[in-house]
Write a protein that holds these residues in place. Structure first.
Motif, mmCIF file in Angstrom:
data_model
loop_
_atom_site.group_PDB
_atom_site.id
_atom_site.type_symbol
_atom_site.label_atom_id
_atom_site.label_comp_id
_atom_site.label_asym_id
_atom_site.label_seq_id
_atom_site.Cartn_x
_atom_site.Cartn_y
_atom_site.Cartn_z
ATOM 1 N N GLY A 1 28.035 -0.262 2.736
ATOM 2 C CA GLY A 1 27.434 -0.847 1.819
ATOM 3 C C GLY A 1 28.597 -2.098 0.912
ATOM 4 N N GLY A 2 27.871 -2.575 -0.141
ATOM 5 C CA GLY A 2 28.747 -3.594 -0.716
ATOM 6 C C GLY A 2 29.802 -3.057 -1.561
ATOM 7 N N THR A 3 29.777 -1.709 -1.803
ATOM 8 C CA THR A 3 30.760 -1.008 -2.639
ATOM 9 C C THR A 3 31.291 -0.028 -1.961
ATOM 10 O OG1 THR A 3 29.344 -1.505 -4.669
ATOM 11 C CG2 THR A 3 31.085 0.274 -4.743
ATOM 12 N N ASN A 4 30.644 0.988 -1.134
ATOM 13 C CA ASN A 4 31.342 1.923 -0.485
ATOM 14 C C ASN A 4 30.923 2.040 1.037
ATOM 15 O OD1 ASN A 4 32.806 3.471 -2.475
ATOM 16 N ND2 ASN A 4 30.928 3.718 -3.464
ATOM 17 N N THR A 5 31.462 2.618 1.915
ATOM 18 C CA THR A 5 31.277 2.628 3.413
ATOM 19 C C THR A 5 31.191 4.438 3.571
ATOM 20 O OG1 THR A 5 32.060 0.654 3.991
ATOM 21 C CG2 THR A 5 31.934 2.629 5.706
ATOM 22 N N ARG A 6 30.231 4.810 4.062
ATOM 23 C CA ARG A 6 29.956 6.438 4.141
ATOM 24 C C ARG A 6 30.039 6.601 5.641
ATOM 25 N NH1 ARG A 6 27.268 3.970 1.252
ATOM 26 N NH2 ARG A 6 27.202 4.485 -1.142
ATOM 27 N N VAL A 7 30.795 7.495 6.149
ATOM 28 C CA VAL A 7 30.773 7.719 7.636
ATOM 29 C C VAL A 7 30.501 9.381 7.764
ATOM 30 C CG1 VAL A 7 32.036 8.119 10.019
ATOM 31 C CG2 VAL A 7 32.578 6.076 8.321
ATOM 32 N N ALA A 8 29.365 9.564 8.719
ATOM 33 C CA ALA A 8 28.872 11.111 8.690
ATOM 34 C C ALA A 8 29.218 11.423 10.277
ATOM 35 C CB ALA A 8 27.632 11.261 8.075
ATOM 36 N N LEU A 9 29.111 12.699 10.300
ATOM 37 C CA LEU A 9 29.094 13.521 11.588
ATOM 38 C C LEU A 9 28.033 14.397 11.381
ATOM 39 C CD1 LEU A 9 30.449 14.158 14.403
ATOM 40 C CD2 LEU A 9 31.537 15.926 13.159
ATOM 41 N N VAL A 10 26.837 14.215 12.420
ATOM 42 C CA VAL A 10 25.745 15.156 12.321
ATOM 43 C C VAL A 10 25.784 15.703 13.913
ATOM 44 C CG1 VAL A 10 24.649 13.669 10.580
ATOM 45 C CG2 VAL A 10 24.237 13.339 12.983
ATOM 46 N N ASP A 11 24.831 17.010 13.708
ATOM 47 C CA ASP A 11 24.636 17.430 15.218
ATOM 48 C C ASP A 11 23.361 17.118 15.429
ATOM 49 O OD1 ASP A 11 22.520 19.177 13.686
ATOM 50 O OD2 ASP A 11 24.285 21.008 13.852
ATOM 51 N N GLU A 12 22.712 17.653 16.688
ATOM 52 C CA GLU A 12 21.577 17.210 17.324
ATOM 53 C C GLU A 12 20.359 17.681 16.488
ATOM 54 O OE1 GLU A 12 21.588 20.650 20.522
ATOM 55 O OE2 GLU A 12 22.178 18.534 21.373
ATOM 56 N N ASP A 13 20.545 18.547 15.627
ATOM 57 C CA ASP A 13 19.552 19.143 14.705
ATOM 58 C C ASP A 13 19.424 18.289 13.418
ATOM 59 O OD1 ASP A 13 18.568 21.136 16.683
ATOM 60 O OD2 ASP A 13 20.136 22.153 15.977
ATOM 61 N N MET A 14 20.336 17.297 13.496
ATOM 62 C CA MET A 14 20.335 16.350 12.260
ATOM 63 C C MET A 14 20.986 17.168 10.829
ATOM 64 S SD MET A 14 17.320 13.848 12.257
ATOM 65 C CE MET A 14 16.094 13.898 13.886
ATOM 66 N N ASN A 15 21.825 18.234 11.255
ATOM 67 C CA ASN A 15 22.544 18.866 10.066
ATOM 68 C C ASN A 15 23.897 17.850 10.028
ATOM 69 O OD1 ASN A 15 21.043 21.244 9.756
ATOM 70 N ND2 ASN A 15 21.621 21.730 12.045
ATOM 71 N N LEU A 16 24.183 17.731 8.689
ATOM 72 C CA LEU A 16 25.457 17.078 8.284
ATOM 73 C C LEU A 16 26.508 17.843 8.561
ATOM 74 C CD1 LEU A 16 26.480 14.528 7.123
ATOM 75 C CD2 LEU A 16 26.147 15.585 4.665
ATOM 76 N N LEU A 17 27.524 17.675 9.338
ATOM 77 C CA LEU A 17 28.639 18.504 9.443
ATOM 78 C C LEU A 17 29.904 17.673 8.524
ATOM 79 C CD1 LEU A 17 28.356 18.797 13.231
ATOM 80 C CD2 LEU A 17 27.520 20.448 11.451
ATOM 81 N N GLU A 18 29.953 16.640 8.360
ATOM 82 C CA GLU A 18 31.261 16.122 7.576
ATOM 83 C C GLU A 18 30.877 14.722 7.079
ATOM 84 O OE1 GLU A 18 35.765 15.693 8.309
ATOM 85 O OE2 GLU A 18 34.693 16.407 9.732
ATOM 86 N N ARG A 19 31.157 14.384 6.041
ATOM 87 C CA ARG A 19 31.252 13.137 5.431
ATOM 88 C C ARG A 19 32.033 12.681 4.708
ATOM 89 N NH1 ARG A 19 29.478 11.172 0.324
ATOM 90 N NH2 ARG A 19 27.751 9.618 0.334
ATOM 91 N N ILE A 20 32.606 11.336 5.090
ATOM 92 C CA ILE A 20 33.578 10.825 4.519
ATOM 93 C C ILE A 20 33.225 9.418 3.859
ATOM 94 C CG2 ILE A 20 35.793 9.827 4.704
ATOM 95 C CD1 ILE A 20 36.187 11.619 7.239
ATOM 96 N N GLN A 21 33.616 9.224 2.634
ATOM 97 C CA GLN A 21 33.402 7.921 1.812
ATOM 98 C C GLN A 21 34.493 7.195 1.405
ATOM 99 O OE1 GLN A 21 30.280 8.132 -1.042
ATOM 100 N NE2 GLN A 21 31.480 7.022 -2.509
ATOM 101 N N PHE A 22 34.505 5.799 1.573
ATOM 102 C CA PHE A 22 35.708 5.035 1.118
ATOM 103 C C PHE A 22 35.223 3.753 0.845
ATOM 104 C CE2 PHE A 22 35.526 4.857 5.633
ATOM 105 C CZ PHE A 22 35.179 3.423 5.891
ATOM 106 N N PRO A 23 35.906 3.064 -0.200
ATOM 107 C CA PRO A 23 35.626 1.726 -0.554
ATOM 108 C C PRO A 23 35.331 0.707 0.623
ATOM 109 C CG PRO A 23 37.250 2.437 -2.067
ATOM 110 C CD PRO A 23 37.033 3.426 -0.877
ATOM 111 N N THR A 24 34.406 -0.003 0.620
ATOM 112 C CA THR A 24 34.113 -1.278 1.540
ATOM 113 C C THR A 24 35.057 -2.227 1.316
ATOM 114 O OG1 THR A 24 32.008 -0.462 1.689
ATOM 115 C CG2 THR A 24 32.752 -2.533 2.617
ATOM 116 N N PRO A 25 36.108 -2.511 2.375
ATOM 117 C CA PRO A 25 36.446 -3.800 2.392
ATOM 118 C C PRO A 25 35.619 -5.054 2.602
ATOM 119 C CG PRO A 25 37.651 -2.358 3.883
ATOM 120 C CD PRO A 25 36.305 -1.726 3.624
#
Length: 150
Positions: free
Chosen positions: A10-34
């Motif tokens: 995004g223009g403000t933040n970037t989000r990176v997520a790890l999901v499994d094959e059942d679309m469960n969110l396992l991990e999410r990391i957010q940081f300011p977008t360069p």
């Protein structure tokens, strides 16, 4: 179990997520977008992916504001990011850095699809979604495949 990486730039933040094959969110990391430097952004995204503990990664889906050139894997133009992003080979660079297949799609389209598949729009014939953030976007899903006809 297969896992996948989902990335929202995004223009403000970037989000990176790890999901499994059942679309469960396992991990999410957010940081300011360069926002002024796509090379720095790809570096930070790749570093973040390396920190995730996924197994058997199927690939990466990345969402960006548009319009996008989906065939070339590039942003054409967007008001949310510096012009250095325009035409930058986002998909090719991220794939080269991670060794994974990367697919690019418009952020509003993906938000709409997610809502239709696993969100409040699940089991609905029509799903409309509006993104109102650093920019504006919208998507519309009609007759999500797999719905039973009544």
């Amino acid at each position: 179990m297969k896992h996948a990486i989902g990335i929202d730039v995004g223009g403000t933040n970037t989000r990176v997520a790890l999901v499994d094959e059942d679309m469960n969110l396992l991990e999410r990391i957010q940081f300011p977008t360069p926002a002024e430097d796509p090379v720095a952004a790809i570096g930070k995204i790749a570093e973040t992916i390396d920190s995730l503990e996924g197994e058997d990664l199927a690939g990466i889906g990345i969402s960006c504001p548009g319009p996008l050139d989906l065939k070339k894997g590039q942003i054409i133009v967007t008001p949310n990011l510096d012009p250095r992003w325009f035409g930058y080979p986002l998909v090719d660079e991220l794939s080269a850095r991670t060794g994974l297949a990367v697919t690019l799609e418009n952020d509003a389209n993906l938000a709409t699809l997610a809502e239709a598949v696993v969100g409040e729009g699940r089991d609905k014939r029509y799903v409309q979604f509006l993104t109102i953030s650093t920019g504006l976007g919208s998507g519309f899903v009609v007759d999500e495949p797999g719905l039973d006809e009544d």
